[in-house]
Design an enzyme around this catalytic site. Structure first.
Site, PDB file in Angstrom:
ATOM      1  N   LYS A 143       2.031  34.788  58.249  1.00  0.00           N
ATOM      2  CA  LYS A 143       1.281  34.025  56.815  1.00  0.00           C
ATOM      3  C   LYS A 143       0.795  33.235  56.996  1.00  0.00           C
ATOM      4  O   LYS A 143       1.449  32.077  58.213  1.00  0.00           O
ATOM      5  CB  LYS A 143       1.753  34.364  55.963  1.00  0.00           C
ATOM      6  CG  LYS A 143       2.605  33.215  55.074  1.00  0.00           C
ATOM      7  CD  LYS A 143       3.329  33.540  54.198  1.00  0.00           C
ATOM      8  CE  LYS A 143       4.597  32.016  53.620  1.00  0.00           C
ATOM      9  NZ  LYS A 143       3.315  31.497  53.249  1.00  0.00           N
ATOM     10  N   HIS A 173       9.649  36.055  56.169  1.00  0.00           N
ATOM     11  CA  HIS A 173      10.870  35.971  56.529  1.00  0.00           C
ATOM     12  C   HIS A 173      11.662  36.137  55.288  1.00  0.00           C
ATOM     13  O   HIS A 173      12.543  36.484  55.226  1.00  0.00           O
ATOM     14  CB  HIS A 173      10.243  34.099  56.715  1.00  0.00           C
ATOM     15  CG  HIS A 173      10.602  33.357  55.525  1.00  0.00           C
ATOM     16  ND1 HIS A 173       9.539  32.820  55.459  1.00  0.00           N
ATOM     17  CD2 HIS A 173      11.529  32.576  54.948  1.00  0.00           C
ATOM     18  CE1 HIS A 173       9.257  31.885  55.143  1.00  0.00           C
ATOM     19  NE2 HIS A 173      10.454  31.672  54.052  1.00  0.00           N
ATOM     20  N   LYS A 177      16.074  38.690  54.503  1.00  0.00           N
ATOM     21  CA  LYS A 177      17.163  37.845  53.298  1.00  0.00           C
ATOM     22  C   LYS A 177      18.070  39.209  52.445  1.00  0.00           C
ATOM     23  O   LYS A 177      17.805  39.501  52.723  1.00  0.00           O
ATOM     24  CB  LYS A 177      16.711  37.189  52.088  1.00  0.00           C
ATOM     25  CG  LYS A 177      16.273  35.777  52.280  1.00  0.00           C
ATOM     26  CD  LYS A 177      16.510  34.446  52.777  1.00  0.00           C
ATOM     27  CE  LYS A 177      16.107  33.513  53.125  1.00  0.00           C
ATOM     28  NZ  LYS A 177      16.478  32.595  53.615  1.00  0.00           N
ATOM     29  N   GLU A 211      11.125  25.249  44.672  1.00  0.00           N
ATOM     30  CA  GLU A 211      11.470  24.661  45.615  1.00  0.00           C
ATOM     31  C   GLU A 211      11.429  23.528  45.009  1.00  0.00           C
ATOM     32  O   GLU A 211      10.466  23.119  44.256  1.00  0.00           O
ATOM     33  CB  GLU A 211      10.618  24.301  47.011  1.00  0.00           C
ATOM     34  CG  GLU A 211      10.289  25.827  47.304  1.00  0.00           C
ATOM     35  CD  GLU A 211       9.114  25.862  48.215  1.00  0.00           C
ATOM     36  OE1 GLU A 211       9.646  25.862  49.361  1.00  0.00           O
ATOM     37  OE2 GLU A 211       7.706  26.111  48.450  1.00  0.00           O
ATOM     38  N   ASP A 230      -0.058  30.626  49.097  1.00  0.00           N
ATOM     39  CA  ASP A 230       0.443  30.452  50.208  1.00  0.00           C
ATOM     40  C   ASP A 230       1.498  31.836  49.762  1.00  0.00           C
ATOM     41  O   ASP A 230       2.652  31.820  50.922  1.00  0.00           O
ATOM     42  CB  ASP A 230       1.478  28.910  49.589  1.00  0.00           C
ATOM     43  CG  ASP A 230       2.375  28.457  49.976  1.00  0.00           C
ATOM     44  OD1 ASP A 230       2.184  28.834  51.608  1.00  0.00           O
ATOM     45  OD2 ASP A 230       3.058  28.213  50.674  1.00  0.00           O
ATOM     46  N   HIS A 235       4.693  36.361  49.940  1.00  0.00           N
ATOM     47  CA  HIS A 235       6.211  36.906  48.592  1.00  0.00           C
ATOM     48  C   HIS A 235       6.702  37.257  47.539  1.00  0.00           C
ATOM     49  O   HIS A 235       7.305  38.242  47.504  1.00  0.00           O
ATOM     50  CB  HIS A 235       6.528  34.461  49.269  1.00  0.00           C
ATOM     51  CG  HIS A 235       6.664  34.513  50.389  1.00  0.00           C
ATOM     52  ND1 HIS A 235       6.874  35.289  52.044  1.00  0.00           N
ATOM     53  CD2 HIS A 235       6.915  33.195  50.208  1.00  0.00           C
ATOM     54  CE1 HIS A 235       6.528  34.174  52.656  1.00  0.00           C
ATOM     55  NE2 HIS A 235       6.925  32.976  51.870  1.00  0.00           N
ATOM     56  N   LYS A 331       6.263  24.225  43.544  1.00  0.00           N
ATOM     57  CA  LYS A 331       6.390  22.964  44.462  1.00  0.00           C
ATOM     58  C   LYS A 331       7.396  21.607  44.063  1.00  0.00           C
ATOM     59  O   LYS A 331       6.736  21.488  42.961  1.00  0.00           O
ATOM     60  CB  LYS A 331       5.681  21.871  45.684  1.00  0.00           C
ATOM     61  CG  LYS A 331       5.616  23.577  46.864  1.00  0.00           C
ATOM     62  CD  LYS A 331       4.954  22.811  48.276  1.00  0.00           C
ATOM     63  CE  LYS A 331       4.911  23.714  48.883  1.00  0.00           C
ATOM     64  NZ  LYS A 331       6.492  24.037  49.906  1.00  0.00           N
TER      65      LYS A 331
END
Length: 479
Positions: A143, A173, A177, A211, A230, A235, A331
């Site tokens: 991505k 990714h 998990k 995050e 993003d 995700h 973030k």
């Protein structure tokens, strides 16, 4: 890893092999697979980059994140199978030399800037490197896959002109998990959970990806991307799809991906009144002093890029009609926390209406994805003593306490699945386009205006709390 058989031998060709992704995540994952006996000894790696170098230079770069104590033997077996090829990703000569060096099974991993995804795919296809006459040929694309609906459609069309859908692995990714993969097991492998997994018993669902890290030295990339692009169409929508999909007929890749695609197609386009965007100010997050986003190097002076997004999402299916899904990501926040929280409806208070000082908190199922992988069920129990008084209690299963997970990057399962040809955890073209279609109204609306401010180290702007407060709800506290 469990007792899975070794994957078939192949050459893993990594475009951008001198970059951080290859050394920080891909190589450690390949070493872990080697250590666990899941790779054929004939599997090799050919790294491609534009910079000068040789086999030894690439080996030294890729070794930087390999743990010498636990993975040393596996690395020693890997090192002789690593080679380097210098070349320009847009130069036909590179692909002619690559074709001469390849035979049999091959995987092309595009660990490059997104601008190269289309050109590399075209070059590989035009010269015949995606032809599967003498072995499988697979294309792995990182991505971000597009920047909006139109660009995602164009990139899909460009790649699929040279490769079949079954050859394209759009990687996320998050889906590697263990807790993410366990969502389907927790639902469909347990009669108790699946029986209440619907709008009759579920009040609302939260999906959070917070995050503590700030943008740091990625100002140019992030200012062109932002939190919405993003994180949300990929995700967070993938997590939403796993929670909300109908039971597939089997765990066959296409059966699972079709059910996920139906969910994403059922997401109503998100309107600006159901969305909040924020941008962090100076403060402290994750124990580090954080400058304001506007003061980050390479961020445009007139930038209105968001570093935080909160959304109210409607999934218009029979199962989920009337159940809001609240998504947030940001973030420089108070904690690193990726989780899914299923909030069940309140119990009728009839039985306890005359019991003093009794609270009946709704049940919640919390699927913790990172930093620790765990499942927690919050229930009401009786406080010891002569009076009937109820208090909340938690039943928690932690993966690290039950299994020896070791240090993993999240890419181990995904790379193994690419090698064996299992696309269950990879996005299909219609899923990608469905995600962009749902957020396109926000991309259009947010071309003007500015995000709401929030202090670094907080849980986001106050407007995100207000988004839930107007529905009489509040966010689960991140920790």
């Amino acid at each position: 890893m469990n007792d899975a058989p070794p994957a078939p031998a192949a050459t893993l060709v990594i475009f951008g092999a001198m970059g951080d992704l290859a050394s920080r995540l891909l190589m450690p994952a390949l070493v872990h697979l080697e250590r666990d006996g899941l790779l054929d000894s004939a599997t090799t790696l050919l790294g491609i980059s534009h910079g000068k170098g040789d086999d030894d230079a690439l080996r030294e770069k890729l070794k930087s994140f390999v743990e010498p104590g636990t993975d040393g033997d596996a690395w020693e077996r890997w090192a002789p199978r690593i080679a380097y090829l210098q070349g320009d990703f847009t130069d036909d000569a590179l692909y002619r030399e690559l074709k001469q060096r390849l035979a049999g099974n091959a995987i092309f991993y595009l660990a490059t800037a997104p601008a190269f995804f289309g050109p590399i795919g075209e070059k590989l296809g035009s010269i015949g490197l995606l032809d599967e006459t003498d072995g499988f040929r697979r294309l792995v694309v990182e991505k971000p896959f597009g920047t909006d609906l139109a660009s995602a459609q164009a990139l899909n069309a460009r790649l699929l002109e040279h490769a079949q859908e079954a050859q394209v692995y759009r990687i996320d990714h998050f889906l590697g998990k263990e807790t993410v993969q366990n969502i389907t097991v927790a639902r469909f492998g347990n009669a108790l959970t699946e029986a209440v997994w619907n709008n009759r018993y579920v009040d609302h669902v939260e999906i959070t990806a917070a995050e503590t890290v700030a943008v740091g030295n990625r100002g140019k990339f992030y200012d062109e991307t932002g939190a919405l692009r993003d994180m949300v169409p990929n995700h967070l929508f993938q997590l939403l799809a796993l929670v909300a999909m109908e039971p597939p007929n089997s765990f066959d890749a296409e059966a699972v991906r079709s059910e996920k695609a139906k969910v994403i197609a059922a997401v109503a386009p998100i309107q600006p009144e159901d969305a909040v965007r924020g941008r962090y100010l100076a403060g402290e997050a994750g124990g580090q002093a954080v400058p304001a986003y506007a003061d980050t190097p390479d961020v445009a002076p007139d930038s209105h890029t968001e570093t935080f997004v909160a959304l109210k999402v409607a999934v218009e299916t029979w199962r989920w009609h009337g159940v809001p899904f609240y998504l947030r990501t940001g973030k420089a926040m108070a904690a690193r926390d990726t989780e899914i929280v299923i909030h069940f409806r309140e119990v009728p208070p009839t039985l306890f209406r005359n019991t003093p000082n009794t609270e009946l908190p709704p049940n919640r199922l919390i699927l913790q994805i990172q930093p620790g992988e765990a499942l927690t069920m919050e229930m009401a129990v009786k406080l010891p003593g002569p009076l009937v008084k109820m208090v909340p209690a938690s039943l928690t299963f932690t993966y690290a306490d039950a299994f020896d997970l070791g240090h993993r990057t999240g890419y181990e399962t995904l790379l193994y699945d690419v090698l064996i040809g299992d696309q269950s955890l990879f996005q299909r073209a219609d899923q990608i386009e469905g995600g962009w279609r749902a957020v396109q109204p926000l991309l259009d609306a947010w071309r003007s205006g500015s995000p709401d401010d929030y202090p670094a180290g907080s849980t986001g702007p106050q407007s995100a709390d207000a988004l839930l407060a107007r529905d009489g709800r509040s966010w689960h506290e991140i920790a």
